[in-house]
Scaffold this motif. Structure first.
Motif, PDB file in Angstrom:
ATOM      1  N   VAL A   1      19.893 -19.528 -62.358  1.00  0.00           N
ATOM      2  CA  VAL A   1      21.171 -18.833 -62.292  1.00  0.00           C
ATOM      3  C   VAL A   1      21.021 -17.688 -61.303  1.00  0.00           C
ATOM      4  CG1 VAL A   1      22.948 -17.629 -63.626  1.00  0.00           C
ATOM      5  CG2 VAL A   1      21.599 -19.451 -64.702  1.00  0.00           C
ATOM      6  N   HIS A   2      22.089 -17.370 -60.559  1.00  0.00           N
ATOM      7  CA  HIS A   2      22.037 -16.331 -59.536  1.00  0.00           C
ATOM      8  C   HIS A   2      21.357 -15.071 -60.074  1.00  0.00           C
ATOM      9  CE1 HIS A   2      23.207 -13.775 -56.206  1.00  0.00           C
ATOM     10  NE2 HIS A   2      23.703 -12.919 -57.082  1.00  0.00           N
ATOM     11  N   GLY A   3      20.303 -14.647 -59.399  1.00  0.00           N
ATOM     12  CA  GLY A   3      19.558 -13.461 -59.797  1.00  0.00           C
ATOM     13  C   GLY A   3      18.278 -13.353 -59.002  1.00  0.00           C
TER      14      GLY A   3
ATOM     15  N   ASN B   1      26.757 -15.093 -69.837  1.00  0.00           N
ATOM     16  CA  ASN B   1      25.757 -16.140 -69.944  1.00  0.00           C
ATOM     17  C   ASN B   1      26.441 -17.464 -69.630  1.00  0.00           C
ATOM     18  OD1 ASN B   1      23.652 -14.406 -70.719  1.00  0.00           O
ATOM     19  ND2 ASN B   1      24.301 -14.482 -72.866  1.00  0.00           N
ATOM     20  N   VAL B   2      25.661 -18.501 -69.369  1.00  0.00           N
ATOM     21  CA  VAL B   2      26.256 -19.778 -68.969  1.00  0.00           C
ATOM     22  C   VAL B   2      25.645 -20.926 -69.753  1.00  0.00           C
ATOM     23  CG1 VAL B   2      26.714 -18.907 -66.643  1.00  0.00           C
ATOM     24  CG2 VAL B   2      24.607 -20.179 -67.080  1.00  0.00           C
ATOM     25  N   SER B   3      26.477 -21.948 -69.976  1.00  0.00           N
ATOM     26  CA  SER B   3      26.035 -23.186 -70.616  1.00  0.00           C
ATOM     27  C   SER B   3      26.612 -24.325 -69.795  1.00  0.00           C
ATOM     28  CB  SER B   3      26.546 -23.252 -72.071  1.00  0.00           C
ATOM     29  OG  SER B   3      26.154 -24.450 -72.689  1.00  0.00           O
TER      30      SER B   3
ATOM     31  N   ILE C   1      12.735 -24.297 -63.922  1.00  0.00           N
ATOM     32  CA  ILE C   1      13.932 -23.473 -64.124  1.00  0.00           C
ATOM     33  C   ILE C   1      13.477 -22.029 -64.295  1.00  0.00           C
ATOM     34  CG2 ILE C   1      15.889 -22.967 -65.622  1.00  0.00           C
ATOM     35  CD1 ILE C   1      16.103 -25.875 -66.309  1.00  0.00           C
ATOM     36  N   ILE C   2      14.006 -21.150 -63.440  1.00  0.00           N
ATOM     37  CA  ILE C   2      13.669 -19.735 -63.537  1.00  0.00           C
ATOM     38  C   ILE C   2      14.234 -19.168 -64.833  1.00  0.00           C
ATOM     39  CG2 ILE C   2      14.061 -17.451 -62.537  1.00  0.00           C
ATOM     40  CD1 ILE C   2      12.140 -19.080 -60.910  1.00  0.00           C
ATOM     41  N   ASP C   3      13.380 -18.558 -65.621  1.00  0.00           N
ATOM     42  CA  ASP C   3      13.763 -18.054 -66.939  1.00  0.00           C
ATOM     43  C   ASP C   3      14.424 -16.686 -66.823  1.00  0.00           C
ATOM     44  OD1 ASP C   3      13.820 -18.321 -69.776  1.00  0.00           O
ATOM     45  OD2 ASP C   3      12.197 -16.866 -69.902  1.00  0.00           O
TER      46      ASP C   3
ATOM     47  N   ARG D   1      23.075 -13.452 -67.649  1.00  0.00           N
ATOM     48  CA  ARG D   1      23.180 -14.731 -66.964  1.00  0.00           C
ATOM     49  C   ARG D   1      22.122 -15.733 -67.458  1.00  0.00           C
ATOM     50  NH1 ARG D   1      22.417 -11.956 -61.737  1.00  0.00           N
ATOM     51  NH2 ARG D   1      22.453 -10.089 -63.051  1.00  0.00           N
ATOM     52  N   VAL D   2      21.974 -15.762 -68.747  1.00  0.00           N
ATOM     53  CA  VAL D   2      21.005 -16.666 -69.379  1.00  0.00           C
ATOM     54  C   VAL D   2      21.586 -18.082 -69.395  1.00  0.00           C
ATOM     55  CG1 VAL D   2      19.774 -17.208 -71.514  1.00  0.00           C
ATOM     56  CG2 VAL D   2      20.070 -14.804 -70.791  1.00  0.00           C
ATOM     57  N   LEU D   3      20.767 -19.056 -69.075  1.00  0.00           N
ATOM     58  CA  LEU D   3      21.147 -20.460 -69.210  1.00  0.00           C
ATOM     59  C   LEU D   3      20.892 -20.846 -70.661  1.00  0.00           C
ATOM     60  CD1 LEU D   3      22.075 -23.131 -67.954  1.00  0.00           C
ATOM     61  CD2 LEU D   3      19.693 -23.553 -67.297  1.00  0.00           C
ATOM     62  N   THR D   4      21.952 -20.830 -71.479  1.00  0.00           N
ATOM     63  CA  THR D   4      21.764 -20.948 -72.923  1.00  0.00           C
ATOM     64  C   THR D   4      21.424 -22.362 -73.380  1.00  0.00           C
ATOM     65  OG1 THR D   4      24.170 -21.213 -73.193  1.00  0.00           O
ATOM     66  CG2 THR D   4      23.279 -18.987 -73.407  1.00  0.00           C
ATOM     67  N   ASN D   5      21.745 -23.358 -72.598  1.00  0.00           N
ATOM     68  CA  ASN D   5      21.355 -24.728 -72.978  1.00  0.00           C
ATOM     69  C   ASN D   5      20.251 -25.256 -72.064  1.00  0.00           C
ATOM     70  OD1 ASN D   5      23.062 -24.946 -70.764  1.00  0.00           O
ATOM     71  ND2 ASN D   5      24.057 -26.823 -71.476  1.00  0.00           N
ATOM     72  N   GLU D   6      19.311 -24.395 -71.751  1.00  0.00           N
ATOM     73  CA  GLU D   6      18.197 -24.772 -70.870  1.00  0.00           C
ATOM     74  C   GLU D   6      17.397 -25.943 -71.427  1.00  0.00           C
ATOM     75  OE1 GLU D   6      13.983 -22.803 -69.304  1.00  0.00           O
ATOM     76  OE2 GLU D   6      15.694 -21.483 -69.716  1.00  0.00           O
TER      77      GLU D   6
END
Length: 477
Positions: free
Chosen positions: A366-368, A455-457, A316-318, A323-328
């Motif tokens: 996440v898109h980036g 950000n996304v979860s 998973i790209i950090d 746009r942080v994946l908060t529940n990574e």
């Protein structure tokens, strides 16, 4: 073809002048057109507050630091336009300068200037580069030929504020203002800009590295690169790739003000079709990936999976700022339960990170700009793009979904719903940002709301289905 009516209607001098004026008229039309290629939301920049040093030191996998980078114009994401193909532009703007004798017989071509648009020209003949005036002079032996000129911005995306413009002009060889060559070169050359959006990892590949491959592939390593808006840190960062494209040192042409470099062949600007795509079979993104494998000594050419071989690898790209994946961590726990070996997705050294990505079977992000690292994946690997809530879908697919096929990758996407977005906790349920995101269409709004503030979860049950689909692609398709 020679037109006898044209020949009889004008004297030789008039024909020369008419031809030169017509050349300038055609090129002026191309230059005066409004920009056709708009900007990607992955930190595209015209206005930026970042210093050169800060840009050079950005992490490879996190583009959140470019949150204040914006394009100059409002952009409707649903109307993301592309440059027309080279063939289409060539029909409008290409021209070749030749001469005719008094009896209408075509003489041997002395030089040629072919301009596809205001960002790319190919020149053959007596080419002299005067860095002091940012002028490329094409010396001609045609008597009484009217001087003609045009302006080229040697960067694929038009209208950027950080790209130096160069003038291309024709001049008779006996003109006293023609500069004398101080250095003669027998190899072909290519002049391009390191300005524009350089420093954004996506644009490093999409705007410069891959177009350099497209533009120089026919002359391979013989070509010498001439860089305007030169950045030494950028060359240091991508030196292994650049060394595969040319055997010559890259010349900082802006500093060559005491020299006049002369070539028989010069390309100014870079060929560009679409984001990380080409319309032709060769060169292609596949050949570029082969070049990258050689540059970084990557071991895996393709994913070869057997149901008896355990533990496919997933990364998973950090992301750290937007746009942080908060529940990574929960996502990784599910991935492990499904049988994935998890690979760390953070690195600052490009060589080591390329090796880590190449060892993986699935890349999630996440898109980036960090998703650009998909270029290092082996063939048949799977890319999962998490698309934020709002009107980002078109951009996301353009930047990573469409190129995946040309990279021989399998592509899946996970679209964030309202309740998975941090925006649902920032705005009331009846707020237009949540209810009617289509109302927020210009670039400033898309950037500041849906990309810079979100950000996304992910829903773990729903995302588990995507991971199962990735496994299916690896083992059964």
């Amino acid at each position: 073809m020679h037109d006898p009516i044209f020949s009889k209607s004008f004297t030789r001098t008039q024909r020369h002048r008419f031809g030169a004026i017509f050349l300038c008229f055609i090129i002026a039309l191309a230059i005066s057109k409004p920009p056709l290629h708009l900007l990607s939301p992955i930190g595209d920049a015209v206005k930026t507050q970042l210093s050169i040093n800060n840009v050079g030191n950005m992490l490879l996998v996190d583009d959140g630091g470019r949150a204040n980078i914006k394009p100059i114009a409002d952009v409707n994401p649903a109307e993301y336009l592309q440059l027309p193909s080279d063939d289409a532009q060539n029909k409008r703007t290409s021209t070749t300068i030749s001469a005719y004798s008094d009896n209408g017989i075509k003489m041997e071509k002395k030089h040629a200037i072919i301009c596809k648009n205001s960002n790319y020209c190919k020149i053959e003949g007596d080419v002299r580069i005067d860095a002091k005036s940012s002028t490329i002079l094409v010396a001609t032996s045609f008597a009484n030929m009217t001087k003609s000129w045009c302006v080229i911005e040697p960067y694929p995306r038009r209208g950027t504020s950080r790209v130096k413009k160069w003038r291309v002009a024709t001049l008779e060889k006996n003109d006293i203002s023609l500069p004398i060559c101080t250095q003669h070169h027998t190899h072909p050359s290519l002049l391009f800009s390191m300005g524009g959006f350089t420093g954004n990892y996506f644009h490093d590949f999409a705007d410069i590295l891959f177009p350099l491959h497209l533009t120089s592939s026919q002359i391979q390593k013989k070509v010498q690169f001439l860089a305007t808006d030169y950045k030494q840190w950028w060359i240091n960062k991508f030196d292994k790739i650049l060394n595969k494209l040319t055997k010559h040192n890259i010349l900082d042409i802006d500093r060559e003000t005491s020299q006049v470099h002369c070539y028989n062949e010069l390309q100014i600007g870079l060929k560009f079709h679409k984001e990380l795509l080409t319309l032709n079979s060769s060169p292609s993104m596949h050949t570029f990936k082969v070049l990258l494998r050689e540059a970084y000594s990557l071991k895996r050419e393709r994913v070869i999976r057997d149901i008896n071989v355990p533990m496919p690898r997933l990364m998973i790209i950090d992301r750290k700022r937007t746009r942080v994946l908060t529940n990574e961590h929960q996502v990784l726990r599910i991935a492990r339960k499904l049988g994935f070996e998890v690979v760390e997705g953070v690195a600052t050294d490009l060589s080591r990170f390329a090796e880590a990505v190449n060892s993986c079977d699935v890349l999630v992000g996440v898109h980036g700009a960090g998703l650009t690292n998909m270029v290092f994946l082996p063939d048949n690997a799977v890319v999962i793009q998490v698309i934020p809530f709002g009107g980002v879908d078109g951009f996301a697919r353009l930047d990573f979904g469409n190129p995946a096929k040309g990279m021989n990758l399998r592509y899946l996407e996970y679209k964030i719903r309202e309740n998975e977005s941090s925006l649902s906790r920032k705005y009331s349920r009846d707020h237009p940002i949540l209810r009617k995101p289509e109302l927020y269409r210009n670039w400033d709004q898309v950037w500041s709301i849906y990309l810079n503030q979100q950000n996304v979860s992910v829903d773990l049950r729903r995302f588990k289905g995507i991971l199962v689909e990735a496994l299916t692609l690896l083992y059964y398709k």
